[in-house]
Design a protein around this motif. Sequence first.
Motif, PDB file in Angstrom:
ATOM      1  N   SER A 102       0.862  -1.184   0.000  1.00 45.09           N
ATOM      2  CA  SER A 102       0.000   0.000   0.000  1.00 45.09           C
ATOM      3  C   SER A 102       0.900   1.236   0.000  1.00 45.09           C
ATOM      4  N   VAL A 103       1.278   1.668  -1.188  1.00 45.42           N
ATOM      5  CA  VAL A 103       2.296   2.711  -1.323  1.00 45.42           C
ATOM      6  C   VAL A 103       1.810   4.079  -0.874  1.00 45.42           C
ATOM      7  N   PHE A 104       0.489   4.269  -0.761  1.00 46.05           N
ATOM      8  CA  PHE A 104      -0.030   5.588  -0.396  1.00 46.05           C
ATOM      9  C   PHE A 104      -0.278   5.725   1.104  1.00 46.05           C
ATOM     10  N   MET A 105       0.118   4.734   1.872  1.00 44.90           N
ATOM     11  CA  MET A 105      -0.108   4.768   3.308  1.00 44.90           C
ATOM     12  C   MET A 105       1.040   5.432   4.071  1.00 44.90           C
ATOM     13  N   GLY A 106       2.207   5.557   3.444  1.00 49.78           N
ATOM     14  CA  GLY A 106       3.391   5.982   4.174  1.00 49.78           C
ATOM     15  C   GLY A 106       3.626   7.478   4.164  1.00 49.78           C
ATOM     16  N   ASP A 107       4.626   7.881   4.953  1.00 53.85           N
ATOM     17  CA  ASP A 107       5.070   9.263   4.981  1.00 53.85           C
ATOM     18  C   ASP A 107       6.593   9.275   4.910  1.00 53.85           C
ATOM     19  N   GLY A 108       7.203  10.406   5.245  1.00 53.31           N
ATOM     20  CA  GLY A 108       8.652  10.491   5.164  1.00 53.31           C
ATOM     21  C   GLY A 108       9.363   9.512   6.073  1.00 53.31           C
ATOM     22  N   GLY A 109       8.794   9.252   7.248  1.00 53.64           N
ATOM     23  CA  GLY A 109       9.398   8.286   8.151  1.00 53.64           C
ATOM     24  C   GLY A 109       9.406   6.882   7.581  1.00 53.64           C
ATOM     25  N   ASP A 110       8.350   6.509   6.861  1.00 52.58           N
ATOM     26  CA  ASP A 110       8.304   5.190   6.226  1.00 52.58           C
ATOM     27  C   ASP A 110       9.356   5.074   5.130  1.00 52.58           C
ATOM     28  N   ASN A 111       9.578   6.152   4.397  1.00 49.31           N
ATOM     29  CA  ASN A 111      10.617   6.118   3.365  1.00 49.31           C
ATOM     30  C   ASN A 111      11.999   5.900   3.973  1.00 49.31           C
ATOM     31  N   VAL A 112      12.254   6.574   5.093  1.00 50.73           N
ATOM     32  CA  VAL A 112      13.536   6.396   5.788  1.00 50.73           C
ATOM     33  C   VAL A 112      13.669   4.965   6.280  1.00 50.73           C
ATOM     34  N   LEU A 113      12.617   4.441   6.880  1.00 44.96           N
ATOM     35  CA  LEU A 113      12.645   3.074   7.399  1.00 44.96           C
ATOM     36  C   LEU A 113      12.841   2.066   6.275  1.00 44.96           C
ATOM     37  N   HIS A 114      12.236   2.328   5.140  1.00 48.23           N
ATOM     38  CA  HIS A 114      12.369   1.449   3.975  1.00 48.23           C
ATOM     39  C   HIS A 114      13.838   1.328   3.559  1.00 48.23           C
ATOM     40  N   LEU A 115      14.502   2.455   3.441  1.00 50.36           N
ATOM     41  CA  LEU A 115      15.909   2.448   3.035  1.00 50.36           C
ATOM     42  C   LEU A 115      16.806   1.827   4.108  1.00 50.36           C
ATOM     43  N   MET A 116      16.591   2.218   5.354  1.00 50.35           N
ATOM     44  CA  MET A 116      17.458   1.756   6.428  1.00 50.35           C
ATOM     45  C   MET A 116      17.314   0.266   6.675  1.00 50.35           C
ATOM     46  N   SER A 117      16.142  -0.302   6.421  1.00 48.32           N
ATOM     47  CA  SER A 117      15.970  -1.740   6.606  1.00 48.32           C
ATOM     48  C   SER A 117      16.859  -2.534   5.651  1.00 48.32           C
ATOM     49  N   VAL A 118      17.119  -1.964   4.480  1.00 49.85           N
ATOM     50  CA  VAL A 118      18.019  -2.626   3.525  1.00 49.85           C
ATOM     51  C   VAL A 118      19.463  -2.479   3.981  1.00 49.85           C
ATOM     52  N   TYR A 119      19.850  -1.282   4.405  1.00 49.31           N
ATOM     53  CA  TYR A 119      21.229  -1.061   4.839  1.00 49.31           C
ATOM     54  C   TYR A 119      21.571  -1.878   6.077  1.00 49.31           C
TER      55      TYR A 119
ATOM     56  N   LEU B 198      10.403   9.007  15.470  1.00 50.58           N
ATOM     57  CA  LEU B 198      11.230   7.901  15.945  1.00 50.58           C
ATOM     58  C   LEU B 198      12.201   7.437  14.867  1.00 50.58           C
ATOM     59  N   ALA B 199      11.726   7.378  13.619  1.00 51.15           N
ATOM     60  CA  ALA B 199      12.603   6.963  12.524  1.00 51.15           C
ATOM     61  C   ALA B 199      13.751   7.948  12.333  1.00 51.15           C
ATOM     62  N   MET B 200      13.457   9.238  12.435  1.00 54.82           N
ATOM     63  CA  MET B 200      14.513  10.239  12.260  1.00 54.82           C
ATOM     64  C   MET B 200      15.468  10.249  13.448  1.00 54.82           C
ATOM     65  N   ILE B 201      14.949  10.055  14.662  1.00 56.77           N
ATOM     66  CA  ILE B 201      15.833   9.989  15.826  1.00 56.77           C
ATOM     67  C   ILE B 201      16.746   8.782  15.733  1.00 56.77           C
ATOM     68  N   ALA B 202      16.217   7.655  15.256  1.00 57.92           N
ATOM     69  CA  ALA B 202      17.050   6.462  15.069  1.00 57.92           C
ATOM     70  C   ALA B 202      18.131   6.718  14.026  1.00 57.92           C
ATOM     71  N   THR B 203      17.794   7.457  12.980  1.00 59.07           N
ATOM     72  CA  THR B 203      18.797   7.808  11.972  1.00 59.07           C
ATOM     73  C   THR B 203      19.869   8.722  12.559  1.00 59.07           C
ATOM     74  N   ASP B 204      19.440   9.706  13.338  1.00 59.05           N
ATOM     75  CA  ASP B 204      20.397  10.622  13.969  1.00 59.05           C
ATOM     76  C   ASP B 204      21.336   9.892  14.921  1.00 59.05           C
ATOM     77  N   ALA B 205      20.863   8.777  15.494  1.00 56.73           N
ATOM     78  CA  ALA B 205      21.643   8.078  16.521  1.00 56.73           C
ATOM     79  C   ALA B 205      22.966   7.547  15.993  1.00 56.73           C
ATOM     80  N   VAL B 206      23.093   7.404  14.679  1.00 65.05           N
ATOM     81  CA  VAL B 206      24.346   6.896  14.122  1.00 65.05           C
ATOM     82  C   VAL B 206      25.496   7.871  14.385  1.00 65.05           C
ATOM     83  N   PHE B 207      25.176   9.128  14.679  1.00 64.45           N
ATOM     84  CA  PHE B 207      26.201  10.143  14.937  1.00 64.45           C
ATOM     85  C   PHE B 207      26.463  10.355  16.432  1.00 64.45           C
ATOM     86  N   LEU B 208      25.766   9.647  17.300  1.00 67.95           N
ATOM     87  CA  LEU B 208      25.946   9.852  18.734  1.00 67.95           C
ATOM     88  C   LEU B 208      27.354   9.450  19.165  1.00 67.95           C
TER      89      LEU B 208
END
Length: 404
Positions: free
Chosen positions: A122-139, A348-358
């Motif tokens: 369901s591609v129309f259900m997501g927002d910017g956080g879902d896009n970040v999570l989508h990419l990060m799940s692969v990495y 939460l998705a953005m905070i998790a992304t920021d955490a890589v720089f902690l």
Amino acid sequence: MNRFALSVSAGIARITESALGPYQSAVIRIGFSATWLLFLLREFPHRQEMYGPDAPWSWGLAHQLVTSNGAFTALMWSDTQIWFELIYVIAVLASALLLLGWRTRAMSVLFMVGVVSLQNRSVFMGDGGDNVLHLMSVYLVFTRCGQVWSLDARRRRLADEARTRGERVVDRTGPALWAVLGFALVAVTAGGRFDGIDPTVPVILWLTWVAQAVWWVVARRAKSREPRVLLDVVANLAHNGALLVIMAEACMIYSTAGWYKIQGTRWQDGTAVYYPLHLDYFSPWPALGDLMSSSGTMLMLVTYGTVIVQVAFPFTLLNRRLKNVLLAVMMTEHAVIAVVLGLPFFSLAMIATDAVFLPTPFLLLLGGAAARARDRVRTRAGRTPLPEPRPAESAEPTHAGSTA
């Protein structure tokens, strides 16, 4: 010239001999898995309307879209209710087990499959956080994210202690899990489920599965250390490369967002923050939104401050202290967005992304506080406190190559 050559040699040794950022990679593992798990649990009563066979974006429409764009989603393999429930449950379990750090290599792969399957359904259900999570799940699949703060780390520590006592350690769970997942992968491939889709996800699935087999054979059959050391170097390079990509992705997200905001007239005149605070969709607490928008000066400072922080952040990586200050500001901003605008999972998705720089000292302090709190709970319950985990050393070969 000799000094330069020594520096290059030391740098190459550092990125090949160890998996860098063990605590940072553990934090992003916990952050992303917790974000997805909480989202799935919150939306569990509404899962049918979002991703089920009877959703407004029907299975037929999703099948047409997937056929045209080649996106991977296991939900397109069947339109039955049982299959949908099975995929949803697998996504929940994989997130929970990845959060705990149990067999992190296998769980990171299943976590990726769950994320992309549901989001591409369901591609129309997501927002910017879902896009970040989508990419990060692969990495995340390519990282050695279970070195610390995980059940895998505890299992390795107990196995090392048993070997020190002269005991024989046999891992039966790992090979069994590898065999079950391999059987499923072979069945899916033979059934033509990967035909006509983008090969990225299938290649990752086969690559990780074969790599586990190679590692197991080398670790137990090789007569010398060289093959195992080579595989360990490859795993370290994959981890460090993935961690670098995650950092670059975070910088790109903030820099592009900041530069696009600069081009907007509402951001230029300092009124952009005012309008979301008065939209019903972004107003879970109308009184709080009214309070924040009551001061024009505050709104202007927040608007300009957001742009400045996002544009400047990639450049602050050159200065550790300034980076840490802006990192705290951005995390605080995301926490405010979660409460005021009702976007908890994006934040939460953005905070998790920021955490890589902690910074590592801060994470060690945080981990120590969590361990002490855990020990207090265990003491009150009449149980023996757990021993303090050892600091992460060079990456253990058993993580990257085990069937964990």
